[in-house]
Design a protein around this motif. Structure first.
Motif, mmCIF file in Angstrom:
data_model
loop_
_atom_site.group_PDB
_atom_site.id
_atom_site.type_symbol
_atom_site.label_atom_id
_atom_site.label_comp_id
_atom_site.label_asym_id
_atom_site.label_seq_id
_atom_site.Cartn_x
_atom_site.Cartn_y
_atom_site.Cartn_z
ATOM 1 N N HIS A 54 1.986 -15.599 -6.079
ATOM 2 C CA HIS A 54 1.400 -14.316 -5.693
ATOM 3 C C HIS A 54 1.661 -13.271 -6.795
ATOM 4 O O HIS A 54 0.754 -12.562 -7.231
ATOM 5 C CB HIS A 54 1.987 -13.885 -4.343
ATOM 6 N N HIS A 92 -0.853 -11.191 -9.530
ATOM 7 C CA HIS A 92 -0.887 -9.765 -9.908
ATOM 8 C C HIS A 92 -0.828 -9.620 -11.433
ATOM 9 O O HIS A 92 -1.557 -8.827 -12.020
ATOM 10 C CB HIS A 92 0.313 -9.014 -9.306
ATOM 11 N N HIS A 117 3.980 -3.964 -3.924
ATOM 12 C CA HIS A 117 2.745 -4.379 -3.254
ATOM 13 C C HIS A 117 2.057 -3.236 -2.513
ATOM 14 O O HIS A 117 0.842 -3.145 -2.520
ATOM 15 C CB HIS A 117 3.032 -5.546 -2.314
ATOM 16 N N GLU A 131 -4.095 -7.015 -3.346
ATOM 17 C CA GLU A 131 -3.281 -7.922 -2.548
ATOM 18 C C GLU A 131 -4.054 -9.187 -2.193
ATOM 19 O O GLU A 131 -3.517 -10.286 -2.217
ATOM 20 C CB GLU A 131 -2.815 -7.226 -1.260
HETATM 21 ZN ZN LIG Z 1 1.228 -8.444 -3.706
#
Ligand SMILES: [Zn+2]
Length: 141
Positions: A72, A76, A107, A115
């Motif tokens: 994750h 980003h 986040h 996201e």
């Molecule tokens: Zn995130």
């Protein structure tokens, strides 16, 4: 999704090896640091330094969950999401020098679209990794 498809995945899949490969391609080291993140809220955090990226991830969780958290954050990083600057004081273990030059990418500051992109990236990479694993398994079996 294109980003996830373009990545050359290590065989067998290993998220640390993948980060090392991405870092080599970008010419920017990615340092992975397991931390007890629960007190901070999120399970993962990306710190963007002048010359390197640091990814902190929850140490008290399963290897599979850690893999997802790291992917994750990598999503980003690869999408170049911009977050806001905050709280180096939360990371007493990193040297002051390192922390001063880093932006903590949180986040809640990314926005929903970013996201979703990071999360889609993580799932797409994991899906590719498990397909590759499954293929190898069936060839061997
Ligand atoms: Zn995130």
């Amino acid at each position: 999704m294109r980003l996830a498809r373009k990545l050359r995945l290590p065989q067998p899949f290993d998220v640390h090896a993948l980060c090392a490969r991405v870092a080599a391609d970008r010419g920017r080291p990615i340092t992975l640091i397991p931390l007890p993140m629960a007190s901070l809220g999120p399970c993962g955090l990306w710190l963007a330094g002048d010359r390197e990226d640091v990814v902190c991830y929850e140490q008290h969780t399963s290897a599979l969950h850690q893999e997802h958290i790291i992917l994750h954050e990598l999503g980003h990083i690869l999408h170049g999401h911009e977050g806001s600057e905050t709280m180096s004081a939360l990371f007493p273990d990193l040297s002051g020098e390192t922390v001063r030059t880093m932006l903590a990418r949180q986040h809640e500051t990314f926005g929903e679209r970013a996201e979703r992109e990071a999360e889609d990236f993580a799932f797409a990479v994991l899906a590719r990794a498990s397909r590759a694993q499954g293929l190898r398994g069936s060839l061997e079996g």
